[in-house]
Write a protein that holds these residues in place. Sequence first.
Motif, PDB file in Angstrom:
ATOM      1  N   VAL A 142       0.843  -1.190   0.000  1.00 30.59           N
ATOM      2  CA  VAL A 142       0.000   0.000   0.000  1.00 30.59           C
ATOM      3  C   VAL A 142       0.880   1.243   0.000  1.00 30.59           C
ATOM      4  N   GLU A 143       0.550   2.186  -0.858  1.00 32.84           N
ATOM      5  CA  GLU A 143       1.410   3.363  -1.039  1.00 32.84           C
ATOM      6  C   GLU A 143       1.031   4.539  -0.150  1.00 32.84           C
ATOM      7  N   THR A 144       0.078   4.349   0.757  1.00 31.33           N
ATOM      8  CA  THR A 144      -0.353   5.434   1.641  1.00 31.33           C
ATOM      9  C   THR A 144       0.670   5.682   2.743  1.00 31.33           C
ATOM     10  N   GLY A 145       0.486   6.820   3.427  1.00 26.37           N
ATOM     11  CA  GLY A 145       1.223   7.095   4.658  1.00 26.37           C
ATOM     12  C   GLY A 145       0.232   7.128   5.802  1.00 26.37           C
ATOM     13  N   ASP A 146       0.421   8.098   6.704  1.00 29.62           N
ATOM     14  CA  ASP A 146      -0.462   8.200   7.868  1.00 29.62           C
ATOM     15  C   ASP A 146      -1.460   9.345   7.724  1.00 29.62           C
ATOM     16  N   ASP A 147      -1.699   9.780   6.490  1.00 35.47           N
ATOM     17  CA  ASP A 147      -2.523  10.969   6.293  1.00 35.47           C
ATOM     18  C   ASP A 147      -4.005  10.691   6.508  1.00 35.47           C
ATOM     19  N   HIS A 148      -4.779  11.803   6.620  1.00 38.16           N
ATOM     20  CA  HIS A 148      -6.230  11.693   6.775  1.00 38.16           C
ATOM     21  C   HIS A 148      -6.811  10.868   5.631  1.00 38.16           C
ATOM     22  N   ALA A 149      -7.795  10.073   5.941  1.00 37.47           N
ATOM     23  CA  ALA A 149      -8.519   9.210   4.988  1.00 37.47           C
ATOM     24  C   ALA A 149      -7.691   7.996   4.585  1.00 37.47           C
ATOM     25  N   ALA A 150      -6.361   8.098   4.637  1.00 29.59           N
ATOM     26  CA  ALA A 150      -5.529   6.973   4.211  1.00 29.59           C
ATOM     27  C   ALA A 150      -5.669   5.788   5.163  1.00 29.59           C
ATOM     28  N   GLY A 151      -5.694   6.082   6.468  1.00 29.66           N
ATOM     29  CA  GLY A 151      -5.826   5.003   7.457  1.00 29.66           C
ATOM     30  C   GLY A 151      -7.167   4.300   7.333  1.00 29.66           C
ATOM     31  N   CYS A 152      -8.225   5.098   7.118  1.00 27.77           N
ATOM     32  CA  CYS A 152      -9.572   4.539   6.961  1.00 27.77           C
ATOM     33  C   CYS A 152      -9.612   3.651   5.716  1.00 27.77           C
ATOM     34  N   PHE A 153      -9.026   4.141   4.634  1.00 25.38           N
ATOM     35  CA  PHE A 153      -8.946   3.406   3.364  1.00 25.38           C
ATOM     36  C   PHE A 153      -8.263   2.050   3.569  1.00 25.38           C
ATOM     37  N   VAL A 154      -7.161   2.044   4.281  1.00 24.44           N
ATOM     38  CA  VAL A 154      -6.401   0.798   4.480  1.00 24.44           C
ATOM     39  C   VAL A 154      -7.166  -0.177   5.380  1.00 24.44           C
ATOM     40  N   ASP A 155      -7.929   0.333   6.356  1.00 29.80           N
ATOM     41  CA  ASP A 155      -8.752  -0.579   7.158  1.00 29.80           C
ATOM     42  C   ASP A 155      -9.776  -1.290   6.275  1.00 29.80           C
ATOM     43  N   GLY A 156     -10.337  -0.593   5.306  1.00 28.83           N
ATOM     44  CA  GLY A 156     -11.261  -1.229   4.357  1.00 28.83           C
ATOM     45  C   GLY A 156     -10.544  -2.268   3.510  1.00 28.83           C
ATOM     46  N   LEU A 157      -9.343  -1.927   3.058  1.00 24.93           N
ATOM     47  CA  LEU A 157      -8.552  -2.880   2.262  1.00 24.93           C
ATOM     48  C   LEU A 157      -8.257  -4.145   3.063  1.00 24.93           C
ATOM     49  N   MET A 158      -7.848  -3.976   4.320  1.00 22.71           N
ATOM     50  CA  MET A 158      -7.521  -5.148   5.150  1.00 22.71           C
ATOM     51  C   MET A 158      -8.749  -6.015   5.372  1.00 22.71           C
ATOM     52  N   THR A 159      -9.896  -5.352   5.633  1.00 26.18           N
ATOM     53  CA  THR A 159     -11.130  -6.084   5.919  1.00 26.18           C
ATOM     54  C   THR A 159     -11.516  -7.002   4.758  1.00 26.18           C
ATOM     55  N   VAL A 160     -11.487  -6.474   3.560  1.00 23.21           N
ATOM     56  CA  VAL A 160     -12.012  -7.248   2.431  1.00 23.21           C
ATOM     57  C   VAL A 160     -10.990  -8.242   1.879  1.00 23.21           C
TER      58      VAL A 160
END
Length: 202
Positions: free
Chosen positions: A50-68
Amino acid sequence: MINPRDYFDVGIQFHGHKCPAMPLGLRAGAAAMNALGVERSQDKELVMVVETGDDHAAGCFVDGLMTVTGCTYGKSNIKKTYMGKMAFTLIDTKQQKAVRVQLKAEFFGKMLQSPFVLQRKQGVLPQDITANITDPLVEGVMNRAEEEFLAISPVFNYHFEKAKGTFDTDLCAVCGERVFVHKLQNVNNEKVCIPCAEKQNK
Ligand SMILES: [Zn+2]
Ligand SMILES: [Zn+2]
């Protein structure tokens, strides 16, 4: 076919609050899985970068990715590269294939001007934003056509070599705690854990 709706409730429960970005992760993760034709990762069949960092919305996005996807920090089959991009590569380690998915630039730009984000900028916590603001945005994400917000690469070959996990442990000579052997350090011909080794080196 993976249906992101099937993971919505568990996603909210796991994530901790209702927001538009966690469902974005559900949708994007499911799109990547369907492009590869894979099921959710039971063990480490799938690996995600995943190419995100710790920015707003990025953490929420990654939780969705992990879930599915079932790529989780616990199983260590997900890694973040901290590039600050809402993008990821999903790897099918069995078929040695991968796909890269990113949120379309214009879509994500618009999302950052949504009433939800405006509230967040004013310091309102995500769980305190009222349903009349959150719900339509969440529904919008869950119902939007993939091509409107996701850029999905063609499936490409990806050489992935599995690292061998160890089941071997031993005791630290100093504190006596049990440690996986590859993390034991050799200090004065004794095997010690990392914190004990650091104390002895001071
Ligand atoms: Zn969230
Ligand atoms: Zn120790």
